[in-house]
Design an enzyme around this catalytic site. Structure first.
Site, PDB file in Angstrom:
ATOM      1  N   HIS A 189      40.833  44.551  40.003  1.00  0.00           N
ATOM      2  CA  HIS A 189      41.126  44.813  38.784  1.00  0.00           C
ATOM      3  C   HIS A 189      39.945  44.904  37.744  1.00  0.00           C
ATOM      4  O   HIS A 189      38.994  44.247  37.926  1.00  0.00           O
ATOM      5  CB  HIS A 189      42.304  43.973  38.008  1.00  0.00           C
ATOM      6  CG  HIS A 189      41.742  42.625  37.845  1.00  0.00           C
ATOM      7  ND1 HIS A 189      41.457  41.401  38.800  1.00  0.00           N
ATOM      8  CD2 HIS A 189      41.409  42.086  36.765  1.00  0.00           C
ATOM      9  CE1 HIS A 189      41.327  40.646  38.303  1.00  0.00           C
ATOM     10  NE2 HIS A 189      41.058  40.552  37.057  1.00  0.00           N
ATOM     11  N   HIS A 207      33.843  45.422  34.713  1.00  0.00           N
ATOM     12  CA  HIS A 207      33.282  45.097  36.145  1.00  0.00           C
ATOM     13  C   HIS A 207      34.624  44.575  36.883  1.00  0.00           C
ATOM     14  O   HIS A 207      35.646  44.380  36.186  1.00  0.00           O
ATOM     15  CB  HIS A 207      32.338  43.672  36.002  1.00  0.00           C
ATOM     16  CG  HIS A 207      32.957  42.661  35.391  1.00  0.00           C
ATOM     17  ND1 HIS A 207      33.127  42.210  33.912  1.00  0.00           N
ATOM     18  CD2 HIS A 207      33.564  41.504  36.018  1.00  0.00           C
ATOM     19  CE1 HIS A 207      33.487  41.112  33.918  1.00  0.00           C
ATOM     20  NE2 HIS A 207      33.957  40.510  35.021  1.00  0.00           N
TER      21      HIS A 207
END
Length: 184
Positions: free
Chosen positions: A122, A38
């Site tokens: 990220h 995620h």
């Protein structure tokens, strides 16, 4: 309840990245579970139950104020010598705005947030627990990765269930508590 706001990549995007990661996967790093990949927008930490209704209202408002946008997984990066991640490309300004709105929603709902830092999109792939494990070979191997674009259309509130068994390599378990469609 330990929570974070996130963008969850679709299964197709996860599968593309998984194929690239399979090429470099080894036992020198502790790899994150693919089911939990995620983009964290805002880490809320432990949130009291009485704060949840206001938090839900404010996150729903943040989602509604954000138009859907295009994103793709791209390249790699690292935080120090400890964390290897996949990056993002596409409408990063929209992703950063959604992160700002999620952070603000949590603060306004009464969630004590850490000091704000510039958002770095990220998706954590692996962690190194040894300083002598260089990340450069992994970074180089994943640097050219370019995923297929997808439409981000949901803001998710995710519960993080930390490992409790003490079994080495046990991964946190993530469950989506609530999700709101983007709607700007």
């Amino acid at each position: 309840m330990r929570l974070f706001a996130a963008v969850l990549p679709p299964d197709d995007a996860v599968a593309e990245l998984a194929r690239a990661v399979d090429e470099v996967h080894d036992d020198r790093l502790t790899w994150t579970g693919r089911a939990g990949w995620h983009f964290t927008l805002a880490f809320l930490g432990e949130v009291r139950d009485e704060v949840l209704p206001e938090l839900h209202t404010r996150l729903e408002r943040a989602a509604h104020r954000t138009a859907p946008f295009t994103l793709r997984l791209r390249g790699s990066g690292h935080f120090g010598e400890r964390a290897l991640w996949a990056g993002a490309a596409g409408e990063l300004t929209a992703l950063r705005m959604l992160a700002e709105r999620a952070d603000a929603a949590a603060r306004r709902a009464g969630v004590p947030m850490d000091q704000h830092r510039r958002y770095t999109p990220h998706l954590t792939l692996a962690r190194s627990h040894r300083a002598d494990t260089p990340l450069k070979p992994y970074l180089d191997a994943l640097a050219e990765f370019e995923g297929t674009p997808w439409q981000v259309d949901t803001l998710s509130l995710v519960r993080s269930n930390l490992p409790v068994s003490g079994v080495p390599g046990e991964q946190p378990r993530y469950e989506t508590v609530r999700a709101w469609p983007l709607g700007g």
